[in-house]
Design an enzyme around this catalytic site. Sequence first.
Site, PDB file in Angstrom:
ATOM      1  N   HIS A  18      26.096  50.161  16.362  1.00  0.00           N
ATOM      2  CA  HIS A  18      27.460  50.519  15.973  1.00  0.00           C
ATOM      3  C   HIS A  18      28.095  49.417  15.138  1.00  0.00           C
ATOM      4  CE1 HIS A  18      28.029  54.176  18.545  1.00  0.00           C
ATOM      5  NE2 HIS A  18      26.906  53.681  19.023  1.00  0.00           N
ATOM      6  N   ASP A 115      35.316  53.717  15.107  1.00  0.00           N
ATOM      7  CA  ASP A 115      34.006  54.268  15.433  1.00  0.00           C
ATOM      8  C   ASP A 115      34.197  55.607  16.158  1.00  0.00           C
ATOM      9  OD1 ASP A 115      30.992  53.116  15.951  1.00  0.00           O
ATOM     10  OD2 ASP A 115      31.622  54.422  17.589  1.00  0.00           O
TER      11      ASP A 115
END
Length: 468
Positions: A18, A115
Amino acid sequence: DAPAPPHLVFVPSAGMGHLLPFTRFIADLANENVEISVVTALPTVSAAEAAHFADLFAAFPRIRRIDFNLLPFDESAFPGADPFLLRWESLRRSAQLLGPLIAAAVPRASAVVTDVTLASQVIPIAKDELNLPCHILFISCATMLSLVAYFPVYLDGAKADHLVGDVDIPGVLRLPVSSPPQVLRNPDSLFTKQFIANGRTIAKSDGILVNTFRALEPEALSALNSGKVVPGFPPVYAVGPLKSSITMTTSTGSSDKDEGAAAGGSPMAWLGEQPAGSVVYVAFGNRHGVSLEQIREIAAGLEASGCGFLWVLKTTVVDREDTAELEDVLGRGFLGRVTGRGLVTKEWVDQEAVLQHPAVGLYLSHAGWNSVTESAAYGVPMLVWPTAGDQRVIATVVASAGFGLWMEHWDWESLVSGAEIGEKVKEVMGNEGIKARAAKVSEEAAKAVAEGGSSHRSMQEFLAKLKP
Ligand code: BUP
């Protein structure tokens, strides 16, 4: 006077898979006329993330760091849960602190980029509380984005609260029930709850940046952008493949400066001694600990393949806990038998540098999306063996793009034999069709990010929409 540049505040999530696309995207923007702040949740879950944040701020002193001290979170309520998933939950539960932090940013924030794992928390804060546009930087493939976006619609249609059958995503593909993250079969899992909440909210974002490129996933991108997947879906900008432009100073435990961290020497120096296209690179990502039994079979397979190999070995989910000795893990005698031909390391390697190296001819991979985009960018054929999560969906993309082979019956629940692994490695190493396709995909990737290419244009489009 020239107008003040826009100020983007990034809110990344946990896990290298991520964090890396965020830092790559941020590094790309460093040449543009934008101000950048990065919200940093502390402490990080893995040592690799801590080192990578340090690298980012060292490489770009102009980028501001906003420390985000998480609220206390009792992890013991979720025994056995994945530490990265727990961190996402902890970030989500502390999200109310983000409003004041972002409101206090100087100069005034003009947009938030977050995210997907934090979408349902951060989008309302940015938009409703702070009145700021909010974008998602989606860290998996566009096909996976179509699943995230469509899943709530699928559940409504199926009158279910979990995965119950194939998911036929309009305009994209029909995913067999075995392809989405299998944890979605469990309505009570933390992952399922987060996944559904985020899926219901991303349609309210102002746009979604995806680390992919048009030639790799044309159908999924068209279907998302034409509203076929979800009517009225926000614009999807394919801006990949994102590449690293940060020198990894602190996180390359086994780079050239650290001789001997790997059994057999330093990976890059060692690769330099191998013939072109002769080495299989083996890595299953930074969050997958492989069982001892399966490690022994992989070792046997690599030995039997007769090929050279560079293997990044992980035995635990979190790197800080991985203390086992290589010799014990691999079995006595293995390292001696493969001396000169194989190199095994437990340290973080600069995977992009490895995949760019002419000696590397194949990547035996878990099909993490970053790894796939790197292999695509550098034209390395793949043999994919998905571990969990989005990786079976990603494997579909690799197989349909033709630059890799997906061993669909290799799961991580039953043991895959060394004999079979060795055979497949040998077979794909000699497959000229896959090699040619990988070279073609790499050309398309380079075109996409070059001036005037599809990803370059998408990036410009995104930037043009930002207001100071
Ligand atoms: Br391991 C390892 N060096 O030694 P994915 C990984 N990487 O540079 P993830 C290294 O980490 P999930 C190492 O190049 C890639 O950019 C690698 O991201 C880099 O998989 C990244 O491939 C790993 O998306 O699993 O994060 O392990 O798919 O669950 O996010």
